[in-house]
Design a protein around this motif. Structure first.
Motif, PDB file in Angstrom:
ATOM      1  N   ILE A   1      -4.704  -4.388  -0.207  1.00  0.00           N
ATOM      2  CA  ILE A   1      -3.361  -4.785   0.149  1.00  0.00           C
ATOM      3  C   ILE A   1      -3.240  -6.162  -0.729  1.00  0.00           C
ATOM      4  O   ILE A   1      -2.224  -6.405  -1.291  1.00  0.00           O
ATOM      5  N   ALA A   2      -4.382  -7.018  -0.739  1.00  0.00           N
ATOM      6  CA  ALA A   2      -3.972  -8.264  -1.617  1.00  0.00           C
ATOM      7  C   ALA A   2      -3.687  -7.970  -3.272  1.00  0.00           C
ATOM      8  O   ALA A   2      -2.812  -8.536  -3.775  1.00  0.00           O
ATOM      9  N   ALA A   3      -4.669  -6.973  -3.892  1.00  0.00           N
ATOM     10  CA  ALA A   3      -4.077  -6.915  -5.292  1.00  0.00           C
ATOM     11  C   ALA A   3      -2.799  -5.794  -5.424  1.00  0.00           C
ATOM     12  O   ALA A   3      -1.877  -6.349  -6.348  1.00  0.00           O
ATOM     13  N   LEU A   4      -2.276  -5.230  -4.357  1.00  0.00           N
ATOM     14  CA  LEU A   4      -1.124  -4.515  -4.673  1.00  0.00           C
ATOM     15  C   LEU A   4       0.035  -5.645  -4.483  1.00  0.00           C
ATOM     16  O   LEU A   4       0.945  -5.403  -5.201  1.00  0.00           O
ATOM     17  N   ARG A   5      -0.040  -6.397  -3.403  1.00  0.00           N
ATOM     18  CA  ARG A   5       1.039  -7.267  -3.203  1.00  0.00           C
ATOM     19  C   ARG A   5       0.816  -8.599  -4.372  1.00  0.00           C
ATOM     20  O   ARG A   5       1.989  -9.020  -4.806  1.00  0.00           O
ATOM     21  N   SER A   6      -0.289  -8.799  -4.946  1.00  0.00           N
ATOM     22  CA  SER A   6      -0.394  -9.664  -5.971  1.00  0.00           C
ATOM     23  C   SER A   6       0.459  -9.238  -7.285  1.00  0.00           C
ATOM     24  O   SER A   6       0.986  -9.822  -8.078  1.00  0.00           O
ATOM     25  N   GLN A   7       0.289  -7.982  -7.526  1.00  0.00           N
ATOM     26  CA  GLN A   7       1.271  -7.286  -8.730  1.00  0.00           C
ATOM     27  C   GLN A   7       2.590  -7.370  -8.231  1.00  0.00           C
ATOM     28  O   GLN A   7       3.215  -7.673  -9.496  1.00  0.00           O
TER      29      GLN A   7
END
Length: 280
Positions: free
Chosen positions: A137-143
């Motif tokens: 989730i952190a990776a997706l939202r950071s993008q």
């Protein structure tokens, strides 16, 4: 136009942008993880309130949330088949089960035999999977919002540390303790809690157990008094045929919890109490 006015105007537009393009999460346990990851930035929206994902009734508000979301995280067809029609072709929808970021286990028969080409979808109960979902989730939202990348990743690291410290405190040594379940929904707890599945009453919580299965469990019981994990809705008239038992009502979907780590810890304590109350 003053700098203060411009700053306030930009802040207003940012607020409107977040409100119009939220993070939507399908089921409660994944929503609880998303809350941990997005803390201090945004509040994710739970799509299926008081629904497991297996039986889904989408309201007009649900459909509006899906339409407005900038990111929708759902388990996938195997867990939420009714959502496939509305999410499978949605470019903003991401399936956890299809992501390749988690370790899955196959479904088992009521007698513990693995079912080929199947998947047990209760993956969040494995602490390692919960941590992986958090970083995902952190990776997706950071993008999507790189300006908040540090917050997302720091939250994911904090969640990982908290989750793993709690789960490792339950790692028991010695022989795994046997247990029964009303239906097989807890196998992702077996490794961290040192449990051994000895059978289930039914493979569907909505279907009554057969006389043959009750006889099988009684004939093969590892302990004189067995631990039985079950949903609150399980029929007492059915499982009492297995007495003596140590009965524990558990909710693997954590619907009453507002914090994932606290909810997992409660599950662990309830399960541990059940197996410790069983005896040979």
């Amino acid at each position: 136009m003053s700098r203060l006015y411009i700053f306030c105007l930009c802040a207003l537009f940012t607020t409107i942008s977040w409100a119009q393009a939220p993070l939507v999460v399908s089921i409660h346990p994944i929503y609880l993880i998303a809350k941990k990851i997005t803390q201090g930035v945004e509040e994710p929206e739970l799509l299926l309130k008081n629904q497991s994902g297996h039986d889904v009734q989408l309201t007009p508000q649900n459909r509006k949330s899906i339409q407005n979301a900038s990111l929708i995280i759902w388990m996938g067809k195997a867990h939420e088949a009714p959502l496939e029609k509305v999410l499978s072709n949605n470019v903003n929808a991401v399936s956890i089960l299809d992501s390749g970021i988690i370790q899955t286990l196959p479904l088992r028969t009521t007698r513990g035999v693995a079912i080929k080409d199947s998947v047990d979808t209760h993956v969040w109960l494995d602490p390692n999977n919960a941590v992986r979902i958090g970083f995902f989730i952190a990776a997706l939202r950071s993008q999507q919002h790189p300006e908040h990348k540090n917050t997302y990743w720091n939250n994911a690291k904090a969640f990982a540390k908290e989750m793993l410290v709690i789960s490792q405190s339950y790692n028991g040594a010695g022989v795994a303790r046997p247990y029964w379940s009303f239906h097989d929904a807890y196998q992702y707890l077996e490794r961290p809690l040192n449990l051994k599945f000895s059978g289930a009453l039914t493979d569907d919580p909505h279907v009554a157990p057969t006389i043959a299965q009750i006889k099988y469990l009684n004939d093969t019981r590892a302990y004189k008094k067995m631990c039985l994990l079950a949903e609150a809705s399980a029929s007492a008239s059915q499982y009492q045929k297995l007495a003596p038992i140590s009965f524990q009502s558990v909710d693997e979907s954590m619907t009453a919890d507002q914090d994932f780590v606290a909810g997992w810890k409660k599950l662990a304590l309830e399960t541990q109490r059940c197996v410790l109350n069983a005896r040979k």
